[in-house]
Scaffold this active site. Structure first.
Site, short mmCIF file in Angstrom:
data_model
loop_
_atom_site.label_atom_id
_atom_site.label_comp_id
_atom_site.label_asym_id
_atom_site.label_seq_id
_atom_site.Cartn_x
_atom_site.Cartn_y
_atom_site.Cartn_z
N ALA A 9 0.82 -1.21 0.00
CA ALA A 9 0.00 0.00 0.00
C ALA A 9 0.85 1.26 0.00
CB ALA A 9 -0.92 -0.01 1.22
N GLY A 11 2.07 2.96 -2.75
CA GLY A 11 2.02 3.79 -3.94
C GLY A 11 1.37 5.15 -3.70
N ARG A 15 -1.49 9.46 -10.73
CA ARG A 15 -2.54 9.66 -11.73
C ARG A 15 -3.92 9.91 -11.10
NH1 ARG A 15 -1.75 4.61 -15.58
NH2 ARG A 15 -0.51 3.82 -13.84
N THR A 79 8.07 -3.82 -6.36
CA THR A 79 7.20 -4.68 -5.55
C THR A 79 7.99 -5.70 -4.72
OG1 THR A 79 6.94 -6.08 -7.52
CG2 THR A 79 5.20 -4.47 -7.06
N ASN A 224 -5.51 2.87 -10.88
CA ASN A 224 -4.41 3.83 -10.91
C ASN A 224 -4.88 5.25 -11.18
OD1 ASN A 224 -2.16 2.00 -10.49
ND2 ASN A 224 -2.67 1.17 -12.51
N ASN A 383 -39.74 22.34 19.09
CA ASN A 383 -39.00 21.62 20.13
C ASN A 383 -37.76 22.35 20.65
OD1 ASN A 383 -37.83 21.27 17.56
ND2 ASN A 383 -36.79 19.41 18.18
N TYR A 384 -37.41 23.51 20.06
CA TYR A 384 -36.14 24.15 20.41
C TYR A 384 -36.39 25.61 20.79
CZ TYR A 384 -31.22 25.59 19.83
OH TYR A 384 -29.96 26.07 20.02
#
Length: 452
Positions: A9, A11, A15, A79, A224, A383-384
């Site tokens: 992981a 890379g 692109r 790799t 990619n 309600n507020y």
């Protein structure tokens, strides 16, 4: 023998044109690498090693788990070099599965097939045959036996015609893998340490290389750029749609559904186009979901109907309820059996009792509503007060007239009636009629304002 998984992981994903590491770009609202981690967990991996590079701090913040070990690859040298970064953690007497953080669609069943294919004296490799192998490493065979992999830039004209390609996913013994990695060379067109070179090393030792294959090629494809990411997204969604249909769901168009979490269905479920399911959603037997709905972390009861353009989030919808169209049911709301809310009704942290209904243009916030209550169009539970939320309680069989405002905290008793257009700020007892309107005046000769 125990299993460890190494996930590459590191890379940057240039692109992608993004500040995020490539593997954090999402499929079904979940980072690609998390799909891969989930697969490793399904395989009961004892250890999962995540080899990271660019954006390591972001990756560690987004992807967590006690079973994860982060391994840094400071320089991206190929790799083979990436896997070798995990070598100090690998044990000789375990098997190792190598996966890729930007290849999110590999099925667990495919990986199980790969694991089963490994010979005692050798390794197994996931390969796929494609019509256009351009850009991929080719599988080189001799009398049917795999003897190596050649990368596109290093391949001869004859090798370029090979259609069986390397996915990069492999399974090998820990001691073998570490030995092969330690002997890799970067004498190639890219100047990199290719993981694929361990195939030739395995063959040179007289060991066997067996192959396994996915059901469909998309399982081995990575992303990619954002075009490829979108392709994987659609493939994932179509796979989820097919799974639903196999379970018995009817989808108006399998290509127009998005599942971004876990969707559990009963029998005879019907789903129209452009619906999005997020988090954990349960649809019981006979549920109908209309077009353009968004359902998140909710449970829908038997034979309930969710009409088009409705949003349900963190709510429970009971059996035989009807919701929408254009309704919004917010978290901590409960609709009990056979209740109904219609177009442009919003509920928040409220309960609607069995058989109760609110047909149009209403806000129900912090309300506890009993059975068989009628809520008229344009009703608001206020309600507020600017600092605190308060509750409105409406008892069974009450009737709330249109365009009423119920100023919480307030109680409306059983069988009480609220006259249309009322502002109710005091409790209304059982079977009372409450009318709270300003006195009407009709003024003769009134001149409307004119535009200046």
């Amino acid at each position: 023998m125990s299993l460890s998984v190494v996930i590459l992981a590191a890379g940057k994903g240039t692109r992608m044109k993004s500040s995020l590491p490539k593997v954090l770009h999402t499929i079904a609202d979940k980072p690609m690498v998390e799909h891969v981690i989930d697969a490793a967990r399904f395989l009961d991996a004892e250890n999962i090693y995540l080899v990271y590079g660019f954006g390591g701090d972001i990756l560690k913040a987004k992807v967590t788990g006690d079973d994860l070990t982060f391994v840094e690859q400071k320089e991206q040298l190929g790799t083979g070099h990436a896997v070798d970064m995990a070598s100090p953690h690998l044990k000789d007497d375990e098997n190792v599965l190598v996966l890729y953080g930007d290849v999110p669609l590999t099925r667990v069943s495919t990986l199980e097939r790969l694991i089963a294919a490994k010979p005692d004296n050798g390794m197994s490799l996931l390969t796929v045959t494609v019509d256009n192998p351009t850009g991929y490493g080719r599988i080189v065979r001799d009398y049917g036996q795999v003897v190596g992999i050649v990368e596109q830039k290093d391949a001869s004209q004859e090798q370029l015609l090979i259609q069986e390609i390397n996915s990069g996913i492999l399974y090998a013994n820990g001691a073998d893998l570490k030995r092969w990695l330690s002997n890799l060379s970067n004498d190639n067109a890219q100047g990199e340490y290719y993981l694929t070179d361990i195939i030739a090393a395995c063959h040179a030792e007289g060991k066997l290389i067996e192959t396994a294959h996915p059901d469909i090629a998309i399982e081995t494809e990575g992303a990619n750029d954002r075009v490829q990411l979108a392709t994987l997204e659609r493939a994932f969604q179509l796979r989820e749609a097919e799974h639903l249909m196999i379970q018995g769901a009817s989808l108006r168009d399998p290509h127009r559904i998005d599942i971004r979490g876990k969707l559990v269905i009963g029998q005879e479920v019907k789903i129209d186009i452009n619906c999005i399911f997020e988090g954990e959603v349960v649809l019981a037997d006979g549920v109908k979901v209309g077009a353009n709905c968004i359902l998140k972390d909710c449970t829908i009861g038997e034979f309930a109907e969710i009409k088009p353009n409705t949003i349900i989030d963190g709510a429970v919808i009971g059996d035989q309820c009807s919701v929408g169209p254009f309704a919004r049911i917010r978290p901590d709301s409960v609709m009990n059996r056979n209740s109904h809310v219609g177009n442009f009704v919003e509920m928040k942290k409220s309960t609607l009792g069995e058989g109760s209904k609110s047909g149009h243009l209403t806000y129900l916030g912090d309300a506890n509503i009993g059975k068989n209550v009628n809520i008229g169009a344009g009703t608001i539970t206020c309600n507020y007060d600017g600092a605190n939320k308060s509750q409105t309680i409406i008892a069974d069989e009450a009737f709330i007239g249109s365009n009423s405002s119920l100023v919480a905290p307030v109680y409306v008793g059983e069988n009480a009636t609220i006259g249309a257009g009322s502002v109710i700020a005091k409790d209304v007892e059982k079977e009372q009629l409450a009318v709270a309107r300003g006195k009407q005046r009709n003024i003769e000769g009134w001149q409307r304002p004119t535009k200046k």
